[in-house]
Design an enzyme around this catalytic site. Sequence first.
Site, short mmCIF file in Angstrom:
data_model
loop_
_atom_site.label_atom_id
_atom_site.label_comp_id
_atom_site.label_asym_id
_atom_site.label_seq_id
_atom_site.Cartn_x
_atom_site.Cartn_y
_atom_site.Cartn_z
N ASN A 13 11.50 -61.21 111.27
CA ASN A 13 9.85 -62.04 111.02
C ASN A 13 10.14 -63.04 111.12
OD1 ASN A 13 7.65 -62.27 110.29
ND2 ASN A 13 7.49 -61.20 107.96
N TRP A 14 10.05 -63.82 112.30
CA TRP A 14 9.67 -65.24 112.22
C TRP A 14 8.31 -65.90 111.75
CZ3 TRP A 14 11.60 -66.53 118.07
CH2 TRP A 14 12.79 -66.77 118.12
N LYS A 15 7.51 -64.77 111.15
CA LYS A 15 6.12 -65.44 110.30
C LYS A 15 5.79 -66.54 111.76
CE LYS A 15 8.08 -64.61 106.06
NZ LYS A 15 8.50 -64.16 104.37
N HIS A 100 1.77 -57.36 105.07
CA HIS A 100 2.82 -57.83 104.69
C HIS A 100 2.52 -58.67 104.02
CE1 HIS A 100 5.69 -61.63 104.04
NE2 HIS A 100 6.95 -60.90 104.87
N GLU A 102 1.84 -61.64 102.53
CA GLU A 102 1.44 -62.60 103.09
C GLU A 102 -0.04 -62.30 103.71
OE1 GLU A 102 4.80 -64.63 105.60
OE2 GLU A 102 5.87 -64.48 102.99
N GLU A 170 9.03 -54.88 100.37
CA GLU A 170 9.68 -55.79 99.89
C GLU A 170 9.33 -56.12 98.87
OE1 GLU A 170 9.92 -57.94 104.27
OE2 GLU A 170 8.10 -57.90 103.43
N GLY A 176 11.79 -64.78 99.96
CA GLY A 176 11.57 -66.73 100.55
C GLY A 176 11.84 -67.31 99.18
N SER A 216 14.78 -61.91 100.58
CA SER A 216 15.83 -63.08 100.78
C SER A 216 16.94 -62.26 100.81
CB SER A 216 16.06 -63.08 99.34
OG SER A 216 14.97 -63.80 99.27
N GLY A 237 12.95 -62.62 107.25
CA GLY A 237 12.94 -63.71 106.93
C GLY A 237 12.98 -64.75 107.56
N GLY A 238 13.57 -65.50 106.54
CA GLY A 238 13.63 -67.26 106.71
C GLY A 238 15.78 -66.46 107.73
P1 PGA Z 1 12.30 -63.99 103.77
O1 PGA Z 1 11.21 -63.29 103.84
O2 PGA Z 1 13.61 -62.87 103.65
O3 PGA Z 1 12.19 -64.62 103.76
O4 PGA Z 1 12.69 -63.52 102.25
C1 PGA Z 1 11.44 -61.32 103.93
C2 PGA Z 1 10.19 -61.35 104.49
O5 PGA Z 1 8.39 -61.72 104.54
O6 PGA Z 1 9.47 -60.51 105.50
#
Ligand code: PGA
Length: 255
Positions: A13-15, A100, A102, A170, A176, A216, A237-238
């Site tokens: 997930n590149w956000k 998600h 967010e 999640e 993050g 994470s 994510g990251g």
């Molecule tokens: P993260 O994000 O791996 O940076 O913790 C995961 C996500 O939000 O899908």
Amino acid sequence: MSVDRPRPLVAGNWKMNGVKSSAKVLTEIHAGYTPGLKAKVELAVCPPATLVSLLSYASVGSRVAIGAQDCHAKESGAFTGDLSAEMLADAGATYVIVGHSERRQYHKERDVEVCAKAVAAHRAGLTAIVCVGETREERESGKTLSVVRKQLRGSIPVDSNSRNLVVAYEPVWAIGTGLTPTVADVAEVHALIRDELRRLVGKADAPKVRILYGGSVKPSNAAELMAVENVNGALVGGASLVAADFLAIAGAYLG
Ligand code: PGA
């Protein structure tokens, strides 16, 4: 491996990260997606919507799937700034993340909207990656299982099956932050999700639905997390922004 055990999926997930030149990350992922890795795990990359078309073309023949990060519930209409699931499918996406945390946090999306978006994804022929997870306060007050159960019941449409649905657990406090739940905590929530899936998609299909862990995930903890019962991959994510890290996470399946 039992016949019912689904093929794992590691999705990035590149956000809100990535411009045209970021296609080089996908090229590096293609290069590292060796036949050995392909045999063990499916990969998907979910870039910002502006890159779905470009990366879909770049991915033809590679077997790395491309996904989007959100969609509107309607097929078309006067919804300035929004994108329909049909448009994302037309651009080459085969997956779309919905619900998600967010989106739930910053766009106030509730289960009912998440469910409508998953319905839209299915209507367009996309596989919906439906995200659920508790906040830190909810975990600390012992509400994790009831929160996740409620999100699942509210967010997963009745037309779901193991081909058009992926669930991602999640924990909001793990996204993050570098923090992850214990293996026992992950196992407990994933068991609950599997159990709920029996009610939602039926006993025969429930074992085949991929349940991803997200929050994470990095190369150093992937093997431990991916080995947990009922964990069928990761939503990353990251670490998905760096091809070597993303591939190392998928490499947890090489054993
Ligand atoms: P993260 O994000 O791996 O940076 O913790 C995961 C996500 O939000 O899908």
